[in-house]
Design an enzyme around this catalytic site. Structure first.
Site, PDB file in Angstrom:
ATOM      1  N   GLY A   9       0.850  -1.067   0.089  1.00 39.63           N
ATOM      2  CA  GLY A   9       0.112   0.023   0.052  1.00 39.63           C
ATOM      3  C   GLY A   9       0.832   1.280   0.095  1.00 39.63           C
ATOM      4  O   GLY A   9       0.539   2.208   0.660  1.00 39.63           O
ATOM      5  N   VAL A  61      -2.493  -6.977  -3.661  1.00 42.74           N
ATOM      6  CA  VAL A  61      -2.090  -8.128  -2.364  1.00 42.74           C
ATOM      7  C   VAL A  61      -3.297  -9.312  -2.572  1.00 42.74           C
ATOM      8  O   VAL A  61      -2.933 -10.260  -1.918  1.00 42.74           O
ATOM      9  CB  VAL A  61      -1.899  -7.437  -1.058  1.00 42.74           C
ATOM     10  CG1 VAL A  61      -0.744  -6.465  -1.024  1.00 42.74           C
ATOM     11  CG2 VAL A  61      -3.412  -6.853  -0.504  1.00 42.74           C
ATOM     12  N   TYR A 153     -15.644  -4.386   8.875  1.00 45.16           N
ATOM     13  CA  TYR A 153     -14.157  -3.865   8.656  1.00 45.16           C
ATOM     14  C   TYR A 153     -13.768  -3.961  10.257  1.00 45.16           C
ATOM     15  O   TYR A 153     -12.454  -4.504  10.199  1.00 45.16           O
ATOM     16  CB  TYR A 153     -14.372  -2.255   8.480  1.00 45.16           C
ATOM     17  CG  TYR A 153     -13.171  -1.666   8.733  1.00 45.16           C
ATOM     18  CD1 TYR A 153     -12.220  -1.812   7.907  1.00 45.16           C
ATOM     19  CD2 TYR A 153     -12.901  -0.716   9.808  1.00 45.16           C
ATOM     20  CE1 TYR A 153     -10.716  -1.175   8.064  1.00 45.16           C
ATOM     21  CE2 TYR A 153     -11.545  -0.002  10.147  1.00 45.16           C
ATOM     22  CZ  TYR A 153     -10.627  -0.325   8.992  1.00 45.16           C
ATOM     23  OH  TYR A 153      -9.569   0.161   9.307  1.00 45.16           O
ATOM     24  N   THR A 188      -5.996  10.488   5.620  1.00 44.34           N
ATOM     25  CA  THR A 188      -5.666   9.908   4.390  1.00 44.34           C
ATOM     26  C   THR A 188      -6.683   9.800   3.331  1.00 44.34           C
ATOM     27  O   THR A 188      -7.791  10.252   3.277  1.00 44.34           O
ATOM     28  CB  THR A 188      -5.055   8.701   4.689  1.00 44.34           C
ATOM     29  OG1 THR A 188      -5.776   7.565   4.988  1.00 44.34           O
ATOM     30  CG2 THR A 188      -3.757   8.906   5.605  1.00 44.34           C
ATOM     31  N   PHE A 190      -8.209   7.088   3.172  1.00 40.64           N
ATOM     32  CA  PHE A 190      -9.179   5.845   3.511  1.00 40.64           C
ATOM     33  C   PHE A 190     -10.441   6.172   3.619  1.00 40.64           C
ATOM     34  O   PHE A 190     -11.433   5.610   3.110  1.00 40.64           O
ATOM     35  CB  PHE A 190      -8.738   5.940   5.183  1.00 40.64           C
ATOM     36  CG  PHE A 190      -9.469   4.959   6.000  1.00 40.64           C
ATOM     37  CD1 PHE A 190      -9.151   3.532   6.033  1.00 40.64           C
ATOM     38  CD2 PHE A 190     -10.844   5.158   6.589  1.00 40.64           C
ATOM     39  CE1 PHE A 190      -9.871   2.462   6.699  1.00 40.64           C
ATOM     40  CE2 PHE A 190     -11.419   4.277   7.403  1.00 40.64           C
ATOM     41  CZ  PHE A 190     -10.933   2.810   7.617  1.00 40.64           C
TER      42      PHE A 190
END
Length: 252
Positions: A9, A61, A153, A188, A190
């Protein structure tokens, strides 16, 4: 050869901040990310500024076969990895369990748990052979407690927290350190990813208080990695001053 860090990332946020900080400390870097143009830009800047070597890996990934291939085909001198920073991760949606999107669930599970495992399996085997190494897994306050509508999450980050402990036990005989870094609210990409590009909604997450920034977390990671050989930072929970827990934030 200088020490080597592999960062997943690596094209934005905490991963990019780690790349800059570790380059500043003289590490050669393996930068793994999905966005090739950003990998190119970041790598070019780091090589120019810090005179380090950078190996770029454009990969996701979640793609087990490709991750195995791109890592196993690294030149032998790049396999002597000192630090693995498992930073790749994301959240999708913010819905109660009965209204959740199962595609979102799959993406979070595939990235946050399985992606971390795919990378760690390969790199940890090299560290075991070398009898040294340090794995840093980026978790979350969501891995320490559960908040409304965070369900899947939070579950994935609780899994990361469990894996930190499991890796530490499994890798102890081989002298490999494992550290969990758990941020609270960090501004960020996010929230933009969580809300699927809705920048207005993402910005509201951070209204009225000073959140953490990526550099704060990169500095915490560097602190953990730079401890003497006999010291391991097992776990670090880092919050903005304005945030008490996963859901309680003081906003002006």
């Amino acid at each position: 050869m200088a020490k080597i860090a592999l960062i997943t990332g690596a094209t934005s946020g905490i991963g990019e901040a780690c790349a800059h900080l570790f380059a500043q400390q003289g590490y050669h870097l393996i930068l793994l990310g999905r966005r090739e143009h950003l990998l190119e830009k970041i790598a070019h800047h780091l090589v120019d500024k810090y005179a380090i070597e950078v190996k770029k890996i454009q990969a996701d990934v979640t793609d087990k076969e490709n991750i195995n291939y791109v890592l196993e085909t690294l030149p032998i001198n790049w396999k002597n990895i000192d630090v693995l920073i498992n930073n790749a991760g994301l959240s999708q949606g913010l819905d109660p369990i009965d209204k959740g999107d199962t595609d979102d669930w799959d993406r979070m599970i595939d990235t946050n748990i399985k992606g971390l495992l795919y990378v760690s399996k390969v790199i940890s085997s090299w560290m075991v052979a070398a009898k040294k190494g340090h794995i840093v897994n980026i978790g979350s306050i969501a891995g320490k407690e559960v908040y409304a509508n965070g369900n899947v999450y939070c579950a994935t980050k609780h899994a990361v927290d469990a894996l930190n402990k499991a890796m530490r036990i499994d890798l102890l005989p081989h002298g490999i350190k494992v550290t969990g870094i758990h941020p609270g609210a960090v501004e960020t990409e996010f929230s933009i990813v969580r809300f699927k590009g809705d920048e207005g909604r993402a910005k509201k997450v951070y209204d009225g208080f000073d959140p953490l920034v990526a550099q704060d977390i990169a500095e915490a990671i560097w602190f953990a990695v730079s401890r003497p050989a006999h010291v391991n930072i097992n776990d670090m929970l880092i919050m903005p001053t304005a945030q008490a827990n996963g859901s309680l934030i003081k906003r002006d």
